[in-house]
Design an enzyme around this catalytic site. Structure first.
Site, PDB file in Angstrom:
ATOM      1  N   ASP A 225     -17.120   6.782   6.742  1.00  0.00           N
ATOM      2  CA  ASP A 225     -18.032   5.690   7.124  1.00  0.00           C
ATOM      3  C   ASP A 225     -19.269   5.682   6.220  1.00  0.00           C
ATOM      4  OD1 ASP A 225     -17.494   3.757   9.043  1.00  0.00           O
ATOM      5  OD2 ASP A 225     -17.784   5.124  10.731  1.00  0.00           O
TER       6      ASP A 225
ATOM      7  N   LYS B 128      -8.803  -0.913  13.070  1.00  0.00           N
ATOM      8  CA  LYS B 128      -8.770   0.164  12.070  1.00  0.00           C
ATOM      9  C   LYS B 128      -7.454   0.946  12.175  1.00  0.00           C
ATOM     10  CE  LYS B 128     -13.796   0.323  12.031  1.00  0.00           C
ATOM     11  NZ  LYS B 128     -15.058   0.997  12.429  1.00  0.00           N
TER      12      LYS B 128
ATOM     13  N   GLN C 109     -16.984   5.652  16.304  1.00  0.00           N
ATOM     14  CA  GLN C 109     -17.396   4.254  16.439  1.00  0.00           C
ATOM     15  C   GLN C 109     -18.756   4.167  17.128  1.00  0.00           C
ATOM     16  OE1 GLN C 109     -15.706   1.781  14.997  1.00  0.00           O
ATOM     17  NE2 GLN C 109     -17.144   0.229  15.673  1.00  0.00           N
TER      18      GLN C 109
HETATM   19  N1  GUN Z   1     -20.324   0.014  14.473  1.00  0.00           N
HETATM   20  C1  GUN Z   1     -20.611  -1.101  13.778  1.00  0.00           C
HETATM   21  N2  GUN Z   1     -20.200  -0.986  12.499  1.00  0.00           N
HETATM   22  C2  GUN Z   1     -19.650   0.231  12.385  1.00  0.00           C
HETATM   23  C3  GUN Z   1     -19.036   0.936  11.308  1.00  0.00           C
HETATM   24  O1  GUN Z   1     -18.930   0.470  10.179  1.00  0.00           O
HETATM   25  N3  GUN Z   1     -18.579   2.178  11.605  1.00  0.00           N
HETATM   26  C4  GUN Z   1     -18.697   2.730  12.832  1.00  0.00           C
HETATM   27  N4  GUN Z   1     -18.231   3.971  13.020  1.00  0.00           N
HETATM   28  N5  GUN Z   1     -19.255   2.106  13.846  1.00  0.00           N
HETATM   29  C5  GUN Z   1     -19.730   0.865  13.621  1.00  0.00           C
END
Ligand code: GUN
Length: 291
Positions: free
Chosen positions: A119, A52, A96
């Site tokens: 998100d 990211k 995350q």
């Molecule tokens: N863990 C698995 N998928 C995601 C996501 O799309 N965003 C975040 N923040 N954590 C995750």
């Protein structure tokens, strides 16, 4: 069989964002800024957050990576989120997942300002999505919709089978695919661990979205000839021949399923890169809206 190439489609989205960001720079407008919080040192989470941050660098976004140790208190994490909520330079905040057991995912998600919830996990954001109001769509379902759109897959009137009912993928993608528009206008069936006759249901699917997190669960005898198969799974399976010691496997037995499909996503290189492209689009949108 044709490949739904998430790497290519994501690149096209990032290329466009890069142009838009450069233009904002020329006009003296604010540059999008994503803040990512990583708690602990889970290997997979490190990889995802790293990807990211790298995507931010590629597209000219600013990024801030906040690392917190595994034992950090819930309060300290919530305080950090509140600090980022108040910071006018930050457009998007993501924490995350998964988080250590002593920290409540719910409390963390609810603390992120809905205005910066790129998100798309906050209840207010989800509520707006359900109502069809403009909002941040959770990154993975949004990425799947963008991938279907990129390859002009006609979804109208199709029967979509969603495997998995998670808040992050299964539930939101079922809402999006059943909504109006294209992609959309599907008849959607959600399957989960308590579903009976799963194989028979899967065989009715014109579209299958596999999001259960079990490597190679979807076998060729579960897939109708000509189906569109979207594989959200990304499980690390031990492989001593690899330097990393593992290889990535999707929820679909790709080798045996692919030849039956009209379209299929590979793992890696399918939904994963699209999730990141979708996150970038949400962050860009947040930046545009705040100015
Ligand atoms: N863990 C698995 N998928 C995601 C996501 O799309 N965003 C975040 N923040 N954590 C995750």
């Amino acid at each position: 069989m044709q490949i739904l190439d998430g790497k290519k489609a994501a690149q096209a989205i990032k290329d466009q964002l890069k142009i838009n960001v450069a233009q904002r720079g020329i006009e003296g407008k604010k540059i999008p800024h994503l803040a990512a919080i990583l708690v602990g040192n889970n290997g997979a989470s490190e990889t995802y957050v790293g990807a990211k941050v790298k995507a931010c660098e590629e597209t000219g976004f600013k990024s801030t990576l906040v690392r917190m140790e595994d034992g950090i208190s819930e309060n300290k994490l919530l305080e950090k989120i509140e600090e980022l909520n108040r910071d006018p330079d930050i457009d998007g905040i993501l924490v995350q997942l998964p988080l250590p057991k002593h920290i409540s995912d719910k409390k963390v998600i609810n603390t992120i300002s809905p205005d910066k919830d790129v998100d798309g996990f906050h209840p207010i954001t989800i509520g707006k999505m359900v109502e069809g109001m403009p909002t941040f769509i959770p990154a993975t379902p949004y990425g799947i919709m963008l991938l279907l759109e990129h390859y002009k897959i006609d979804t109208k009137g199709k029967h979509a089978i969603v495997l998995g009912r998670s808040n992050i993928v299964g539930r939101p993608i079922s809402i999006l695919l059943s909504g109006q528009g294209n992609p959309g206008n599907c008849t959607v069936t959600i399957c989960h661990s308590q579903t009976k006759n799963l194989k028979e249901i899967c065989l009715q699917g014109d579209i299958i979205i596999a999001a259960i997190g079990i490597a190679e669960y979807v076998k060729s005898d579960m897939v109708k000839e000509g189906a569109v198969v979207i594989d959200v799974g990304i499980t690390r399976v031990t492989d001593t021949t690899k330097k990393s010691g593992f290889k990535l496997k999707g929820d679909v037995d790709y080798e045996n399923v692919a030849s039956k499909c009209s379209w299929i996503t590979p793992v890696p290189g399918g939904v994963g890169p699209m999730t990141i492209a979708a996150l970038m689009k949400n962050t860009y949108r947040s930046c545009e809206m705040s100015n």
